[in-house]
Scaffold this active site. Structure first.
Site, PDB file in Angstrom:
ATOM      1  N   HIS A 137       3.620   6.683  -6.748  1.00 40.78           N
ATOM      2  CA  HIS A 137       2.872   7.843  -7.237  1.00 40.78           C
ATOM      3  C   HIS A 137       3.744   9.098  -7.109  1.00 40.78           C
ATOM      4  CE1 HIS A 137      -1.512   9.635  -7.284  1.00 40.78           C
ATOM      5  NE2 HIS A 137      -0.911   9.752  -8.442  1.00 40.78           N
ATOM      6  N   HIS A 172       0.840  -1.208   0.000  1.00 40.40           N
ATOM      7  CA  HIS A 172       0.000   0.000   0.000  1.00 40.40           C
ATOM      8  C   HIS A 172       0.875   1.256   0.000  1.00 40.40           C
ATOM      9  CE1 HIS A 172      -3.653   2.378   1.266  1.00 40.40           C
ATOM     10  NE2 HIS A 172      -2.694   3.174   1.714  1.00 40.40           N
ATOM     11  N   GLU A 173       1.797   1.303   0.948  1.00 40.57           N
ATOM     12  CA  GLU A 173       2.619   2.510   1.069  1.00 40.57           C
ATOM     13  C   GLU A 173       3.525   2.693  -0.142  1.00 40.57           C
ATOM     14  OE1 GLU A 173       1.776   4.706   3.038  1.00 40.57           O
ATOM     15  OE2 GLU A 173       0.445   3.447   4.234  1.00 40.57           O
ATOM     16  N   HIS A 193       1.689   4.606  -2.773  1.00 40.12           N
ATOM     17  CA  HIS A 193       1.835   6.058  -2.599  1.00 40.12           C
ATOM     18  C   HIS A 193       3.234   6.496  -3.033  1.00 40.12           C
ATOM     19  CE1 HIS A 193      -1.950   6.742  -0.613  1.00 40.12           C
ATOM     20  NE2 HIS A 193      -1.673   5.969   0.414  1.00 40.12           N
TER      21      HIS A 193
HETATM   22 ZN    ZN Z   1      -2.988   5.233   1.929  1.00 35.72          ZN
END
Ligand code: ZN
Length: 676
Positions: free
Chosen positions: A472, A465-466, A469
């Protein structure tokens, strides 16, 4: 300059930064920025991108580069002195931010630039549009009388919302329950018993003490065999800061909720919106309040039949154990028993298959295959702790595109959890190119002896998940910092890349790359993997309905506010429950009185974003399911159309460009095991 925070070249000089540097650096930069901006506004005859936006970006960047190591160190190598210095700067920074948002001369200059006939590229146009939008939303372009009222409302709201959360906190803290006999806590795991004993001790009491803090409350609702105790805590928790239950009326939030809703409505109307829900959408991906309502209803309609089946199953299970009449304070308890009986999967059982030494390189490999980038550790870069590693990210041609610090292990004075934060943003100007740099932070249990750190599957999912980010932020190709990476991305779309990456943790084909028994290298047994999948979707429709209840309630009270009738908080909540709740809470339930997310936090008329982003990420991933989990062309298209574009175009357009159509909810339902 001897202050290392004012050193504006290269990476932060972590070894030289001390708490004593923090306030002087921030004071200096804020004063400098104020002076420079004032002089710029006075001297500019004809604003251009080069003479106006670039210097503003430059000064913002200096501030970010000074503040980001401070705020990061405050989280990962906290000390009393650092925390004091950090806290001393927070109000100064927020005051500066408000001042800039309200700066009329600055706004006028932006407007002159935007209205000029200079040719702007698509990204520049977006930066200007966003800036004008944000100025407008801060009330800077209102006529004088309305502007005064706008500011009054802002001040009142900030006070009322902060009192709201104080009341929730104070009411929670005022309640506790002491028990003399450990037998009354039968069913609780040892960790919860230890916590209860420790809490009693800390307060100079004998025995065991329960509180409404989540780590104390949650195990009781999940494990306590004593039904009367569960009911008592359920009531105390769900009537916090209200006119019901065991709480002091001085904490009652009823009046505050009315005032907050009224003021939000008035402020939204000052800006020309019909209601606060519309105001909330001004910075989000969803285009209209109708679209959000339709979205939530659609999900509810398609999930409800299964949620009802799940509840019926739970009722039958409880009845088998001799308990008819399932109440809200029984749901979590029997659900846990049923889950255990059916799947009997524990994180401990799974851990040996996820040694860090396999997960991290395996995850890099997954990202390489998808996006063509590669990861290279660089030795000798100074950081805040000897355990921290530093990496370079290179594109398929071998060019460096980003860097990140990787801080893996838990240790004292480090905040828990995992997160990505920005160290530097990508910024390309006429003269230079600054690459994005990220902080990737986790809290894995450090390796002991020869045994590598073993991760739970939850931790692996969080790591992916991290890194979503992180990618991105790092793989952006946008040159303007205001819309590069995660900057300027609509709030209901910013979790798209992160939740998207989680999906790989549930794909057998991907798992092969980052799992394997730490002693034998053996892959996860298929039978265990199937149990993990089934456990993941256990009661997912009931959970979905609960989130939809919160989201619909939040959106409707802001959208349907009517000054004649007031907030109608519980009237609307009950209507929503009639429609979507599978188990009706008792009439004295005052859930809304403790709903700080929307009454005190940033989620007002925005709680739907959780589900919205989940739909986007699941639907994006479904293209990989169609084309192959590691299909290179699909990976490159995700990189090209979404990851690299940051906030340079509207999230809806980016999604459409990648998926070839509007988002659909089917993939999320399927991934949640909801057959609709
Ligand atoms: Zn998040």
């Amino acid at each position: 300059m001897t202050n290392p925070l004012l050193h504006t070249e290269g990476l932060p000089a972590f070894s030289r930064i001390t708490p004593a540097h923090v306030e002087p650096a921030v004071d200096y930069l804020l004063a400098e920025n104020r002076r420079r901006i004032r002089e710029l506004l006075e001297s500019l005859q004809k604003p251009t991108w080069l003479n106006f936006i670039e210097p503003l970006d430059e000064w913002d960047d200096e501030l970010e580069r000074a503040w980001s190591p401070v705020s990061h160190m405050n989280s990962v190598v906290n000390s009393d002195d650092l925390r004091a210095a950090y806290n001393a700067c927070l109000p100064k920074l927020s005051e500066y931010g408000t001042e800039m948002g309200q700066n009329e001369a600055l706004y006028a200059m932006y407007k002159r630039l935007a209205d000029s006939d200079q040719p702007f590229d698509e990204g520049q146009r977006k930066v200007l549009d966003n800036a004008l939008r944000d100025f407008h939303l801060s009330g800077v372009d209102l006529p004088a009388d309305k502007k005064t009222r706008y500011k009054e409302i802002s001040q009142q709201l900030s006070q009322l919302t902060s009192t709201f959360s104080e009341n929730v906190l104070d009411a929670s803290n005022a309640w506790s329950k002491r028990l003399d006999d450990v037998a009354s806590l039968a069913g609780l795991p040892q960790s919860a018993l230890d916590l209860a004993a420790q809490t009693a001790q800390q307060r100079g009491e004998q025995g065991w003490m329960l509180t409404l803090d989540f780590p104390s409350f949650f195990p009781v609702m999940t494990y306590a065999d004593d039904r009367v105790l569960r009911r008592e805590m359920y009531e105390a928790y769900n009537t916090r800061a209200s006119d019901q239950g065991p709480h002091d009326p001085q904490y009652d939030n009823s009046e505050l909720m009315e005032q907050i809703l009224a003021l939000r409505h008035e402020q939204a109307q000052l800006l020309g919106f019909a209601n606060y829900a519309e105001r909330s959408l001004a910075t989000k991906m969803a285009r209209s309040t109708d679209e959000v309502m339709h979205f939530l209803h659609d999900l509810a309609e398609r999930s409800k039949p299964q949620a009802e089946r799940e509840l019926a199953e739970l009722r039958a299970f409880a009845a088998e154990l001799g308990h008819d009449d399932l109440q809200p304070w029984d749901v979590g308890y029997y659900a846990e028993k049923l889950r255990k009986q059916r799947y009997n999967i524990s994180q401990e059982e799974v851990k040996p298959y996820f040694p860090e030494t396999r997960v991290v390189p395996g995850m890099f490999e997954v990202m390489s295959r998808l996006f063509g980038v590669s990861f290279h550790e660089v030795e000798g870069v100074e950081a805040w702790h000897p355990d921290v590693k530093f990496y370079e990210v290179r594109d398929p041609d071998g060019h460096e595109v980003a860097q990140f610090y990787f801080d893996l292990y838990a240790r004292p004075n480090k905040r828990g959890g995992a997160w990505m934060d920005t160290c530097q943003s990508r910024r390309v100007t006429s003269g230079s190119c600054q690459l994005p740099v990220a902080y990737m932070t986790c809290n894995f249990t450090p390796p002991v002896g020869d045994k590598p750190a073993l991760l739970t599957h939850d931790e692996v999912e969080t790591l992916f998940h991290e890194f979503g980010h992180g990618l991105h932020h790092m793989l952006t190709r946008v040159d303007y910092p205001a819309i590069a990476g995660i900057s300027g991305v609509a709030w209901d779309a910013v979790e798209l890349p992160s939740q998207f990456m989680e999906n790989f943790c549930w794909e057998r084909e991907a798992l092969e790359h980052f799992s394997g028994h730490y002693e034998t290298g053996e892959p996860i047994p298929q039978e265990m993997f199937e149990r993990m999948l089934a456990a993941k979707n256990f009661q997912s429709a009931m959970m979905m309905m609960r989130q939809l209840e919160f989201a619909l309630f939040d959106f409707r009270i802001h959208r349907e506010y009517d000054p004649q009738q007031g907030g109608r908080v519980y009237e609307i909540l009950n209507q929503v429950r009639e429609q979507v709740a599978v188990i009706m809470p008792p009439v004295w339930n005052r859930f809304a009185h403790g709903f700080s997310h929307i009454f005190a936090g940033g989620y007002a008329a925005g709680y739907y974003s959780y589900k919205w982003a989940e739909v986007l990420s699941a639907d994006a991933f479904s293209l990989f399911e169609e084309n192959g989990v590691f299909d290179a062309a699909t990976g490159r298209s995700f990189l090209e159309n979404i990851l690299s574009k940051g906030g340079s175009r509207d999230a809806a357009e980016l999604f459409h460009a990648f998926r070839g159509r509007e988002p659909q909810i089917d993939a999320l339902l399927r991934h949640s095991g909801i057959a609709a």
